[in-house]
Design a protein around this motif. Structure first.
Motif, short mmCIF file in Angstrom:
data_model
loop_
_atom_site.label_atom_id
_atom_site.label_comp_id
_atom_site.label_asym_id
_atom_site.label_seq_id
_atom_site.Cartn_x
_atom_site.Cartn_y
_atom_site.Cartn_z
N LYS A 70 2.73 14.84 7.51
CA LYS A 70 2.10 13.99 8.46
C LYS A 70 0.56 13.67 8.11
N ILE A 71 0.07 14.66 7.29
CA ILE A 71 -1.22 14.60 6.78
C ILE A 71 -1.40 13.43 5.79
N ILE A 72 -0.49 13.78 4.72
CA ILE A 72 -0.29 12.72 3.73
C ILE A 72 -0.26 11.11 4.06
N ILE A 75 -3.39 10.11 5.71
CA ILE A 75 -4.24 9.69 4.50
C ILE A 75 -4.02 8.61 3.91
N MET A 76 -2.82 8.09 3.84
CA MET A 76 -2.37 6.97 3.32
C MET A 76 -2.73 5.68 4.31
N VAL A 78 -4.94 5.42 6.85
CA VAL A 78 -6.46 4.86 6.87
C VAL A 78 -6.70 3.79 6.06
N PRO A 79 -6.50 4.21 4.67
CA PRO A 79 -7.02 2.86 3.65
C PRO A 79 -5.97 1.89 3.88
N LEU A 80 -4.98 2.03 4.27
CA LEU A 80 -3.93 0.76 4.59
C LEU A 80 -4.51 -0.25 5.84
N ILE A 81 -4.98 0.53 6.76
CA ILE A 81 -5.55 -0.21 7.92
C ILE A 81 -6.84 -0.86 7.49
N HIS A 119 3.74 3.34 1.62
CA HIS A 119 3.78 3.98 2.86
C HIS A 119 5.18 3.96 3.57
N ALA A 120 5.79 2.97 3.48
CA ALA A 120 6.95 2.70 4.13
C ALA A 120 8.04 3.19 3.42
N ILE A 121 8.21 3.65 2.31
CA ILE A 121 9.22 4.21 1.41
C ILE A 121 8.91 5.68 1.65
#
Length: 130
Positions: A70-72, A75-76, A78-81, A119-121
């Protein structure tokens, strides 16, 4: 055989016979392929020994607990948004204000789509109950 619209053709009966034969074989094939071969107790013991041996072998992969997963993902995410917002701002700047930001907009869009796909994969691989 007299079929409306096809009554003048000689091959209609042969065509229907061929189609019925193919459909009959398609439905009959699974029944013929399912042969019930009895397994001997020797085969069951061999499979149990094989599974035990595979379970004992260390494949070098360290399991990741759910909290770290969940942390990973966070972390992925936040930059995506942030990248989605920047891409949208660049697009709005181009469309409404006429700024020459096409290349940065396309670069951000490509990076955003790449991170979204990763992120989806990762999300499906880790959290989808298979």
């Amino acid at each position: 055989m007299n079929f409306p619209g096809l009554s003048g053709y000689r091959w209609t009966g042969h065509l229907l016979t061929g189609v019925m034969l193919i459909l009959g074989l398609a439905f009959l094939r699974p029944a013929l392929a399912a042969s019930d071969a009895p397994q001997s107790p020797n085969a069951v013991q061999m499979m149990e020994a094989f599974q035990k041996q595979q379970g004992d072998k260390d494949d070098g992969v360290t399991p990741v607990d759910d909290h770290k997963k969940k942390i990973i993902m966070f972390i992925m995410g936040v930059p995506l948004i942030l990248m989605v917002l920047v891409t949208g701002a660049l697009g709005i700047g181009m469309g409404i204000y006429g700024k020459p930001w096409f290349v940065p907009h396309m670069i951000m869009a490509g990076l955003t789509m790449t991170l979204a796909l990763v992120h989806a994969i990762v999300g499906v691989a880790w959290f989808f109950p298979f």
